[in-house]
Write a protein that holds these residues in place. Structure first.
Motif, PDB file in Angstrom:
ATOM      1  N   GLY A   1       0.817  -1.204   0.000  1.00 36.43           N
ATOM      2  CA  GLY A   1       0.000   0.000   0.000  1.00 36.43           C
ATOM      3  C   GLY A   1       0.846   1.247   0.000  1.00 36.43           C
ATOM      4  N   ILE A   2       0.188   2.387   0.012  1.00 40.09           N
ATOM      5  CA  ILE A   2       0.898   3.645  -0.050  1.00 40.09           C
ATOM      6  C   ILE A   2       0.261   4.646   0.895  1.00 40.09           C
ATOM      7  N   ASP A   3       1.072   5.455   1.550  1.00 39.89           N
ATOM      8  CA  ASP A   3       0.574   6.435   2.497  1.00 39.89           C
ATOM      9  C   ASP A   3       0.843   7.842   1.957  1.00 39.89           C
ATOM     10  N   VAL A   4       0.076   8.215   0.969  1.00 40.94           N
ATOM     11  CA  VAL A   4       0.220   9.538   0.367  1.00 40.94           C
ATOM     12  C   VAL A   4      -1.119  10.241   0.473  1.00 40.94           C
ATOM     13  N   LYS A   5      -1.133  11.412   1.129  1.00 39.89           N
ATOM     14  CA  LYS A   5      -2.372  12.140   1.321  1.00 39.89           C
ATOM     15  C   LYS A   5      -2.416  13.336   0.374  1.00 39.89           C
TER      16      LYS A   5
ATOM     17  N   ASP B   1       0.434   3.828  -8.875  1.00 43.14           N
ATOM     18  CA  ASP B   1       0.713   2.396  -8.964  1.00 43.14           C
ATOM     19  C   ASP B   1       1.846   2.107  -9.935  1.00 43.14           C
ATOM     20  N   GLN B   2       1.962   2.938 -10.949  1.00 44.69           N
ATOM     21  CA  GLN B   2       2.951   2.698 -11.993  1.00 44.69           C
ATOM     22  C   GLN B   2       4.209   3.540 -11.819  1.00 44.69           C
ATOM     23  N   ASN B   3       4.045   4.745 -11.286  1.00 40.91           N
ATOM     24  CA  ASN B   3       5.192   5.643 -11.140  1.00 40.91           C
ATOM     25  C   ASN B   3       5.157   6.291  -9.765  1.00 40.91           C
ATOM     26  N   LEU B   4       6.009   5.810  -8.891  1.00 42.27           N
ATOM     27  CA  LEU B   4       6.075   6.317  -7.529  1.00 42.27           C
ATOM     28  C   LEU B   4       7.074   7.474  -7.483  1.00 42.27           C
ATOM     29  N   PRO B   5       6.615   8.723  -7.234  1.00 40.42           N
ATOM     30  CA  PRO B   5       7.542   9.855  -7.249  1.00 40.42           C
ATOM     31  C   PRO B   5       8.475   9.844  -6.044  1.00 40.42           C
ATOM     32  N   SER B   6       9.602  10.495  -6.189  1.00 42.70           N
ATOM     33  CA  SER B   6      10.596  10.502  -5.117  1.00 42.70           C
ATOM     34  C   SER B   6      10.108  11.233  -3.881  1.00 42.70           C
ATOM     35  N   ASN B   7       9.129  12.144  -4.048  1.00 37.65           N
ATOM     36  CA  ASN B   7       8.605  12.888  -2.909  1.00 37.65           C
ATOM     37  C   ASN B   7       7.276  12.326  -2.404  1.00 37.65           C
ATOM     38  N   ALA B   8       7.046  11.049  -2.652  1.00 39.90           N
ATOM     39  CA  ALA B   8       5.766  10.440  -2.279  1.00 39.90           C
ATOM     40  C   ALA B   8       5.577  10.344  -0.777  1.00 39.90           C
ATOM     41  N   GLY B   9       6.653  10.431  -0.021  1.00 36.27           N
ATOM     42  CA  GLY B   9       6.529  10.290   1.426  1.00 36.27           C
ATOM     43  C   GLY B   9       6.721   8.851   1.843  1.00 36.27           C
ATOM     44  N   ALA B  10       6.032   8.465   2.909  1.00 47.13           N
ATOM     45  CA  ALA B  10       6.182   7.108   3.424  1.00 47.13           C
ATOM     46  C   ALA B  10       5.303   6.144   2.641  1.00 47.13           C
ATOM     47  N   VAL B  11       5.850   4.966   2.360  1.00 48.78           N
ATOM     48  CA  VAL B  11       5.080   3.910   1.712  1.00 48.78           C
ATOM     49  C   VAL B  11       5.163   2.656   2.562  1.00 48.78           C
ATOM     50  N   VAL B  12       4.183   1.779   2.359  1.00 53.70           N
ATOM     51  CA  VAL B  12       4.135   0.540   3.123  1.00 53.70           C
ATOM     52  C   VAL B  12       4.515  -0.614   2.202  1.00 53.70           C
TER      53      VAL B  12
ATOM     54  N   HIS C   1      10.970   4.622   3.277  1.00 56.15           N
ATOM     55  CA  HIS C   1      11.131   5.850   2.504  1.00 56.15           C
ATOM     56  C   HIS C   1      11.426   5.497   1.054  1.00 56.15           C
ATOM     57  N   VAL C   2      11.032   6.403   0.168  1.00 52.44           N
ATOM     58  CA  VAL C   2      11.195   6.148  -1.255  1.00 52.44           C
ATOM     59  C   VAL C   2      12.659   6.294  -1.659  1.00 52.44           C
ATOM     60  N   THR C   3      13.148   5.284  -2.356  1.00 54.60           N
ATOM     61  CA  THR C   3      14.490   5.296  -2.930  1.00 54.60           C
ATOM     62  C   THR C   3      14.374   4.880  -4.390  1.00 54.60           C
ATOM     63  N   PRO C   4      15.413   5.116  -5.188  1.00 53.50           N
ATOM     64  CA  PRO C   4      15.351   4.653  -6.587  1.00 53.50           C
ATOM     65  C   PRO C   4      15.070   3.155  -6.690  1.00 53.50           C
ATOM     66  N   ALA C   5      15.679   2.372  -5.803  1.00 57.43           N
ATOM     67  CA  ALA C   5      15.451   0.929  -5.834  1.00 57.43           C
ATOM     68  C   ALA C   5      13.991   0.598  -5.534  1.00 57.43           C
ATOM     69  N   LEU C   6      13.411   1.315  -4.570  1.00 57.92           N
ATOM     70  CA  LEU C   6      12.013   1.073  -4.224  1.00 57.92           C
ATOM     71  C   LEU C   6      11.093   1.503  -5.360  1.00 57.92           C
ATOM     72  N   GLN C   7      11.418   2.604  -6.014  1.00 49.21           N
ATOM     73  CA  GLN C   7      10.616   3.049  -7.154  1.00 49.21           C
ATOM     74  C   GLN C   7      10.587   1.988  -8.249  1.00 49.21           C
ATOM     75  N   HIS C   8      11.745   1.411  -8.511  1.00 50.33           N
ATOM     76  CA  HIS C   8      11.826   0.361  -9.531  1.00 50.33           C
ATOM     77  C   HIS C   8      11.023  -0.868  -9.112  1.00 50.33           C
ATOM     78  N   ALA C   9      11.159  -1.271  -7.861  1.00 49.75           N
ATOM     79  CA  ALA C   9      10.428  -2.443  -7.373  1.00 49.75           C
ATOM     80  C   ALA C   9       8.925  -2.199  -7.375  1.00 49.75           C
TER      81      ALA C   9
END
Length: 299
Positions: free
Chosen positions: A4-8, A234-245, A252-260
Motif C-alpha cells: 500500500g501507499i501512504d500519500v495524502k 501504482d505505476q510511477n512512484l515519485p521521489s517525494n511520495a513520502g512514506a510507503v508501506v 522511505h522512497v528510494t530509486p530501488a524502491l521506485q523500480h520495485a
C-alpha cells in the motif's frame, strides 16, 4: 510484495448514498453482456462470447426437426423406442455477484480514491444488472469485516447495499496495511457462496492477491469480469511520495524502491491477465478518469 501507499492528497475520499443513487442514470445505456464482450475485445483483440443467463429444464417431448441433438434424452428415447429431447428455457433472472474491495489502502492515490471508484463502479454495474432484470448480490471486504449481501431483485433492495458502500468509504480512516493472504481468503469465502450460473464481478486494486488458481477456477465455472482499479502512483512512484508501506513496513522512497514498485504493478497486471485468459473479461479503470468520466467505455 508491496502492500500500500501512504500519500495524502486533496481528493474525494468518500462518496454519499445520494451520489451512488444518482449513478443509476449512467447505467441506462449499459448492458453487462455488451460490457463483457467489449472488455474482452479491448484486452486481446478478440471478440468473446457474451455471458447469457442460465438454462433451466422445462420438459421432455418428442423430437422435432431442428432440435439440438445434444439435448436428446437417451433414457426416454430407449424406453419409448423413438427420439425424445429435453427442452430448456432461459432463466429470467441471472445472479450478478459483486465483490467490492474497500480496504483502507484503497483510499489513497494521486488522482483519486480507488475506494470511491470501487463504490461507484459497483453502483453502476448493479443498476445495470437490475435494469436488465437480473438479480444482484455480493460481498464487501474491509479491513475489519466482510459483509454479505443476499440477492435482491429490485432497486429498493439494492439501496441498503449502496448505503453500506457509502458508509464504509466515509469511515476508512487511517491506513491499515492488508495482512498477507487477506484478499485471497476473502475471495475464497466469496466463491463458496456463489449461486449457480452467476455472473461474477470482482472490483479491486488486487494489491495482496496471489491465488491465480482461484481465478482460473472461477473462469472455468462462471462468467467472470475482473475490474482492476489503477492510480498513476501504482505505476510511477515519485521521489517525494513520502512514506510507503512495503510488506507491512513503512519505508522511505528510494530509486530501488521506485523500480520495485513499478515492477510489482506490472507483474500483478500480467498475472491477472494470464489468470483470466481469453474467456473472462479484464477491465482496467483509473482514478484519473473516474467512473462517470469513463462511462464512455461502459457504453
Amino acid at each position: 510484495m508491496i502492500d500500500g501507499i501512504d500519500v495524502k492528497k486533496t481528493v474525494a475520499l468518500d462518496v454519499t448514498l445520494s451520489q451512488l443513487h444518482a449513478l443509476r442514470s449512467h447505467a441506462k445505456a449499459l448492458h453487462l453482456n455488451a460490457l463483457l464482450k467489449k472488455s474482452r475485445q479491448a484486452t486481446d483483440g478478440r471478440v468473446g462470447v457474451a455471458a447469457g443467463r442460465g438454462l433451466a429444464f422445462r420438459e421432455v417431448r418428442s423430437y422435432q426437426a431442428g432440435d439440438d441433438l445434444r439435448h436428446l434424452d437417451w433414457k426416454v428415447t430407449a424406453r419409448r423406442g423413438e427420439p425424445y429431447t429435453r427442452i430448456f428455457h432461459e432463466e429470467q433472472q441471472r445472479p450478478v455477484m459483486l465483490f467490492v474491495d474497500l480496504a483502507s489502502q484503497l483510499q489513497f492515490g494521486q488522482a483519486g480514491s480507488k475506494a470511491v471508484l470501487a463504490a461507484k463502479i459497483a453502483a453502476v454495474l448493479g443498476w445495470a444488472a437490475l435494469q436488465d432484470k437480473d438479480c444482484v448480490g455480493g460481498w464487501i471486504e474491509t479491513d475489519q469485516q466482510s459483509i454479505w449481501q443476499p440477492l435482491v431483485q429490485q432497486a429498493r433492495g439494492f439501496s441498503p447495499f449502496l448505503s453500506r458502500l457509502a458508509a464504509i468509504t466515509q469511515r476508512l480512516g487511517e491506513l491499515k496495511p492488508r495482512p498477507a493472504g487477506h484478499l485471497d481468503k476473502a475471495l475464497e469465502a466469496f466463491v463458496r457462496r456463489l449461486p449457480k450460473n452467476s455472473l461474477v464481478i470482482i472490483i479491486s486494486d488486487w494489491v495482496g492477491w496471489t491465488n491465480s488458481t482461484l481465478l482460473k477456477y472461477l473462469n472455468q465455472r462462471y462468467a467472470l469480469l475482473l475490474v482492476h482499479l489503477i492510480d498513476p502512483l501504482d505505476q510511477n512512484l515519485p521521489s517525494n511520495a513520502g512514506a510507503v508501506v512495503v510488506q507491512g513496513k513503512v519505508q522511505h522512497v528510494t530509486p530501488a524502491l521506485q523500480h520495485a514498485w513499478q515492477a510489482a504493478f506490472l507483474q500483478r497486471t500480467a498475472a491477472l491477465k494470464a489468470a483470466v485468459g481469453q474467456k473472462a473479461s479484464y477491465l482496467p479503470l483509473s482514478t484519473a478518469a473516474d467512473c462517470v468520466a469513463a462511462r464512455g467505455f461502459f457504453l
